[in-house]
Write a protein that holds these residues in place. Sequence first.
Motif, PDB file in Angstrom:
ATOM      1  N   TYR A 123       0.910  -1.118  -0.071  1.00  0.00           N
ATOM      2  CA  TYR A 123      -0.041   0.109  -0.016  1.00  0.00           C
ATOM      3  C   TYR A 123       0.729   1.353   0.035  1.00  0.00           C
ATOM      4  O   TYR A 123       0.705   2.036  -0.589  1.00  0.00           O
ATOM      5  CB  TYR A 123      -0.937  -0.043   1.241  1.00  0.00           C
ATOM      6  N   SER A 136      -7.666   0.286  -0.628  1.00  0.00           N
ATOM      7  CA  SER A 136      -8.118  -0.369   0.578  1.00  0.00           C
ATOM      8  C   SER A 136      -7.874  -2.005   0.559  1.00  0.00           C
ATOM      9  O   SER A 136      -7.347  -2.267   1.575  1.00  0.00           O
ATOM     10  CB  SER A 136      -9.420   0.008   0.702  1.00  0.00           C
ATOM     11  N   LYS A 137      -8.277  -2.572  -0.440  1.00  0.00           N
ATOM     12  CA  LYS A 137      -7.988  -3.721  -0.575  1.00  0.00           C
ATOM     13  C   LYS A 137      -6.655  -4.374  -0.416  1.00  0.00           C
ATOM     14  O   LYS A 137      -6.170  -5.421   0.134  1.00  0.00           O
ATOM     15  CB  LYS A 137      -8.706  -4.545  -1.652  1.00  0.00           C
ATOM     16  N   GLN A 165      -5.870  -8.032   0.558  1.00  0.00           N
ATOM     17  CA  GLN A 165      -6.993  -8.886  -0.070  1.00  0.00           C
ATOM     18  C   GLN A 165      -6.545  -8.774  -1.521  1.00  0.00           C
ATOM     19  O   GLN A 165      -7.463  -7.836  -2.151  1.00  0.00           O
ATOM     20  CB  GLN A 165      -8.368  -8.276   0.261  1.00  0.00           C
ATOM     21  N   TYR A 166      -5.935  -9.507  -2.158  1.00  0.00           N
ATOM     22  CA  TYR A 166      -5.348  -9.038  -3.484  1.00  0.00           C
ATOM     23  C   TYR A 166      -6.315  -9.387  -4.542  1.00  0.00           C
ATOM     24  O   TYR A 166      -6.442  -8.651  -5.612  1.00  0.00           O
ATOM     25  CB  TYR A 166      -4.137  -9.801  -3.887  1.00  0.00           C
ATOM     26  N   PHE A 170     -11.325   0.760   7.665  1.00  0.00           N
ATOM     27  CA  PHE A 170     -11.484   0.177   6.275  1.00  0.00           C
ATOM     28  C   PHE A 170     -12.918   0.212   6.050  1.00  0.00           C
ATOM     29  O   PHE A 170     -13.314   0.607   4.904  1.00  0.00           O
ATOM     30  CB  PHE A 170     -10.862  -1.144   6.336  1.00  0.00           C
ATOM     31  N   GLU A 203      -9.767  -9.195  -4.318  1.00  0.00           N
ATOM     32  CA  GLU A 203     -10.691  -7.971  -4.333  1.00  0.00           C
ATOM     33  C   GLU A 203     -10.329  -6.671  -5.039  1.00  0.00           C
ATOM     34  O   GLU A 203     -10.801  -6.014  -5.441  1.00  0.00           O
ATOM     35  CB  GLU A 203     -10.996  -7.727  -2.932  1.00  0.00           C
ATOM     36  N   CYS A 204      -8.811  -6.704  -4.508  1.00  0.00           N
ATOM     37  CA  CYS A 204      -8.011  -5.576  -5.227  1.00  0.00           C
ATOM     38  C   CYS A 204      -8.162  -5.431  -6.604  1.00  0.00           C
ATOM     39  O   CYS A 204      -8.324  -4.503  -7.374  1.00  0.00           O
ATOM     40  CB  CYS A 204      -6.519  -5.443  -4.476  1.00  0.00           C
ATOM     41  N   GLU A 230     -14.290   2.256   2.993  1.00  0.00           N
ATOM     42  CA  GLU A 230     -14.835   1.559   1.727  1.00  0.00           C
ATOM     43  C   GLU A 230     -16.383   2.138   1.526  1.00  0.00           C
ATOM     44  O   GLU A 230     -16.848   2.472   0.308  1.00  0.00           O
ATOM     45  CB  GLU A 230     -14.821   0.073   1.984  1.00  0.00           C
ATOM     46  N   TYR A 282     -11.407  -4.592  -8.505  1.00  0.00           N
ATOM     47  CA  TYR A 282     -11.699  -2.800  -8.478  1.00  0.00           C
ATOM     48  C   TYR A 282     -10.647  -2.371  -9.360  1.00  0.00           C
ATOM     49  O   TYR A 282     -10.973  -1.538 -10.198  1.00  0.00           O
ATOM     50  CB  TYR A 282     -11.299  -2.308  -7.195  1.00  0.00           C
ATOM     51  N   GLN A 334      -4.911  -4.226   2.977  1.00  0.00           N
ATOM     52  CA  GLN A 334      -5.683  -5.407   3.641  1.00  0.00           C
ATOM     53  C   GLN A 334      -4.945  -6.870   3.222  1.00  0.00           C
ATOM     54  O   GLN A 334      -5.361  -7.746   3.767  1.00  0.00           O
ATOM     55  CB  GLN A 334      -7.068  -5.426   3.791  1.00  0.00           C
TER      56      GLN A 334
END
Length: 243
Positions: free
Chosen positions: A114, A208-209, A214-215, A180, A217-218, A184, A221, A212
């Motif tokens: 990040y 944001s993902k 959370q690849y 988060f 989900e990243c 979000e 987006y 966290q």
Amino acid sequence: MNEENYIAFESYLNNEMLSDEKIIFDEKLQNDAQFKADFNLYKETTSFIENKFDSKTIDFKANLKSISESHFSSSERQTKSKVIQFKTFYYAVAASVAILLGTWFFMQNSIPQYGDYNQHESANLLERGSVIKNLKAAQDAYNAKKYKVAIENFEIVLKEYDKPEVRYFYGISLLEENKFADAEATFTKLQSGTSIYKDKATWNLALSKLKQKQYEECKTYLKQLPEDAEDYEKAQKLLDKLD
């Protein structure tokens, strides 16, 4: 740690000891403080390796077993007469650990972080003609990276002046403070709108993902950003690194 202890630890953890050997081992754990300390260190080290390496890397335990089987028979591993041969095995183990740890640290350094992408623009809200109370305090705190203070003031402002630009910088402040869910929710509201912050909200949802870890989900987006979005090129580079 001597070689025979090393073999005993491995046998104990793999449930390969005979019942009488296990009784002796357990008694030694209770009565020999150094033996217990060495055992705990060995157990923590092997656990660390197992937890850190995924299916794309060499399995540490399988590697040990392979090396062991190539140098010893099961009876050889239980005698004192093979100490010299064991040293070859011991050094091979040490080398494999060094290689695996080096691989892990390389992988960690190659994963996008990040902090590589959170170069947020400065807030210039007062130049937009607003004289709402607390807005200057929120803007100054945000630009000084004092995000907790910025959040407090943005929340006061939003009660009277809920504008996309205010909500956008409020969302970034929340993200920087690891709030988060609120961040979000803020970006999702902007994403569903028609303001100039629509695409930037999508980019920040991806960040944001990423923050966290959370690849998947990243990536979802990042793929939503249109080609004319300001952050499109950065999104494509980040996608390449995540794939």
